[in-house]
Design an enzyme around this catalytic site. Structure first.
Site, short mmCIF file in Angstrom:
data_model
loop_
_atom_site.label_atom_id
_atom_site.label_comp_id
_atom_site.label_asym_id
_atom_site.label_seq_id
_atom_site.Cartn_x
_atom_site.Cartn_y
_atom_site.Cartn_z
CG ASP A 209 -1.87 1.20 1.32
OD1 ASP A 209 -2.73 0.87 0.43
OD2 ASP A 209 -1.79 1.69 2.38
CD GLU A 269 -2.30 2.18 -3.55
OE1 GLU A 269 -3.15 2.73 -3.92
OE2 GLU A 269 -1.61 2.49 -2.72
C1 NOJ Z 1 -4.65 3.06 -0.84
C2 NOJ Z 1 -5.46 1.89 -0.59
O1 NOJ Z 1 -6.04 1.30 -1.54
C3 NOJ Z 1 -6.82 2.95 -0.04
O2 NOJ Z 1 -7.85 2.13 0.08
C4 NOJ Z 1 -6.39 3.51 1.32
O3 NOJ Z 1 -7.31 4.52 1.84
C5 NOJ Z 1 -5.02 4.22 1.05
N1 NOJ Z 1 -3.98 3.60 0.40
C6 NOJ Z 1 -4.19 4.58 2.53
O4 NOJ Z 1 -3.90 3.27 2.95
#
Ligand code: NOJ
Ligand code: CA
Length: 546
Positions: A209, A269
């Site tokens: 993440d 991500e």
């Molecule tokens: C990306 C995640 O996919 C999202 O759902 C989240 O709110 C943010 N990162 C913060 O962790």
């Protein structure tokens, strides 16, 4: 060009179909309205029948759900609301028995404010080691009564929160998500332990993440938000994101991944505008793969698709990885709905209109979504499927404000509706209090139209989106070979056509007029093919006649 096969033990991920489970909305075994791990275990058959290679499980860790589980209280446990570690092991065993691998979400940019470290930090004095695990700064003004900078958090509002002694902590997301200080060796060591903890429990890989956010340059004076925005150049070094030194962290992680047999995998991500900079997250010395959101962001347009595909395949070749393709996830408006709206629709404004302005053309949207998915499934690389897209679920845009859970809604003062509309629990049956999601009502209400879209209904219908996904995944498994692609030199402007090793062809008609089909046997198509032609908004795969 790599000749690796998707079936090689160590490189299974290169051309995998990965199904994303947002656990609290997938299946609820105990009837408390929240999806749980036993619910997932009970639905492994669905994943096996669909034919996915792996599951990516969004956070299932203990959490007050201030941000749908991305506010993690303890990275090495299961949320008691959704299960136990023993139930996690049962779920892994059931997935393994069905031949499905598991990727778990790792959230390293922040913890929740209930994490033991953050509680220690609040109890400790300014400048203490406990506070150094996070990003604390003194506020401006004689008593530190003003935030250290005017930075805006991702969900809106200030990115700083005061703690009452002149100090403020940084949170790039909700106030319940304090950012960790990745210059602190204890933070680094602890995450290595977390990775080992899950890898030892049989997890095959990790989805990382906010992978671009861990390294930050907080040398005073802190820039203003306007300066930060101006700094945000595709190839520049932003103060808070995508800094070169973030890759040192992932090199350490890679050592952990490679200490396992087969090596554990990871996918970043990383919302980085520049595709070449994104490719660095995908290097074999780092996380190995990175989400490529370019198709998700592209309009339904042949030239845009072609350009995105070419660029990303070239980049993955240079960085030695395979590309990823994704249209939907738990953060974005579902693609069956995006493609139902006129190109260029402002999705945030559209959500504010409860999904009425403009009115989506649901039929066209689903038709294009199916064509887009079939195109992506024909590409070299891995494809991510978000739960419910195999049912063609639309975005639920008219959830009433009093049921909304996404912090975006409150933090934006009710001006941005947020992501709940793609997180509505799945319909498994056409009847029942939550359409088979669980024995009781679901934590977000399902719209009436979900009954017709239920797994039960679609299983009985050969033309359903579920039947189509199942066919496409089975054919992909059969046809998938080396990671290369050859563009058809003479395709019309509205057509994306390429072939893969073995001579099978994928052809997509983005236009409105039917086009002739190439020679060969039709293997699968996203819509009927009247008169042996390929109608608009349709993809077909063909293989050479035997
Ligand atoms: C990306 C995640 O996919 C999202 O759902 C989240 O709110 C943010 N990162 C913060 O962790
Ligand atoms: Ca439950």
């Amino acid at each position: 060009m790599s000749e690796l096969r998707a079936t090689d033990e160590a490189s299974w991920w290169r051309q995998a179909v990965v199904y994303q489970i947002y656990p609290r909305s997938f299946a609820d075994a105990n009837g408390d309205g929240i999806g749980d791990l036993r619910g997932i275990t009970s639905r492994v058959d669905h994943l096996r029948d669909l034919g996915v290679d792996a599951v990516w499980l969004s956070p299932f860790y203990p959490s007050a759900l201030a941000d749908g589980g991305y506010d993690v209280d303890d990275h090495r446990d299961v949320d008691p609301k959704i299960g136990t570690l023993a139930e996690f092991d049962d779920m892994v065993a059931a997935l393994k028995a069905a031949g499905i691998r598991l990727i778990v979400d790792i959230v390293p940019n922040h913890t929740s404010n209930r994490h033991v470290w953050f509680r220690e930090a609040l109890a400790a004095a300014p400048g203490s080691p406990a506070r150094d695990r996070y990003v604390f700064r003194r506020g401006e003004g004689p008593d530190g009564e003003r935030p250290p900078s005017d930075w805006i958090a991702n969900f809106g509002g200030s990115a700083w929160e005061p703690v009452g002694d002149g100090q403020w902590y940084l949170h790039m997301f909700a106030p319940e998500q304090p950012d960790l200080n990745w210059q602190n060796p204890e933070v680094r060591a602890d995450f290595l332990e977390t990775l080992r903890f899950w890898a030892d429990r049989g997890v095959d890989g990790f989805r990382v993440d906010v992978a671009h956010g861990l390294a930050k340059d907080l040398t005073p004076p802190l820039p203003s938000q306007a300066e930060l925005d101006a700094e945000d150049l595709p190839h520049g070094m932003h103060r808070l994101e995508d800094r070169d030194e973030v890759h040192e962290i992932y090199e350490e992680w890679r050592e952990v991944f490679d200490s396992y047999d087969p090596p554990r995998t990871a996918v970043a991500e990383a919302w980085v505008d520049s595709a070449p900079r994104r490719a660095r997250y995908a290097s074999p010395e780092g996380l190995g793969q990175a989400f490529n959101f370019d198709l998700l962001l592209a309009a339904w347009d042949a030239a845009e698709f072609r350009e995105v595909i070419e660029e990303n395949l070239a980049l993955s070749r240079t960085s030695g990885t395979s590309s990823t393709w994704v249209f939907s996830n738990h953060d974005v408006v579902r693609h069956a709905t995006r493609y139902a709206l006129p190109a260029g629709t402002d999705l945030k404004a559209w959500l504010r209109s409860d999904g009425t302005d403009p009115k989506p053309d649901a039929e066209a949207g689903l038709r294009r979504a199916r064509a887009a998915t079939l195109l992506a499934l024909a590409l070299p690389g891995s494809t991510y499927v978000y739960q419910g897209e195999e049912l063609g679920l639309p975005e639920v845009a008219d959830l009433p404000p009093d049921v909304l859970q996404d912090p975006t809604w409150v933090r934006s003062g009710g001006t941005r509706k947020g992501r709940d509309g793609c997180r509505v629990p799945l319909p498994w049956t056409a009847t029942g209090p939550s359409l088979g999601f669980g024995p009781g009502p679901a934590h977000l209400p399902q719209p009436a139209g979900f009954a017709e879209l239920s797994v039960e209904r679609q299983r009985a219908d050969e033309e359903s989106t579920l039947a189509f996904y199942t066919r496409a995944l089975a054919e992909r498994r059969r046809l998938q070979t080396a990671e290369s692609l050859e563009w058809a030199p003479d395709a019309p402007a509205d057509v994306v056509r390429f072939s893969r090793p073995g001579g099978w062809i994928s052809i997509t008609n983005f236009g409105t007029d039917p086009v002739p089909l190439p020679a060969g046997r039709v293997v699968v198509a996203s819509a009927p093919l009247p008169d042996g032609q390929l109608p608009g908004d349709t993809t077909a795969w063909l293989e050479p006649e035997a």
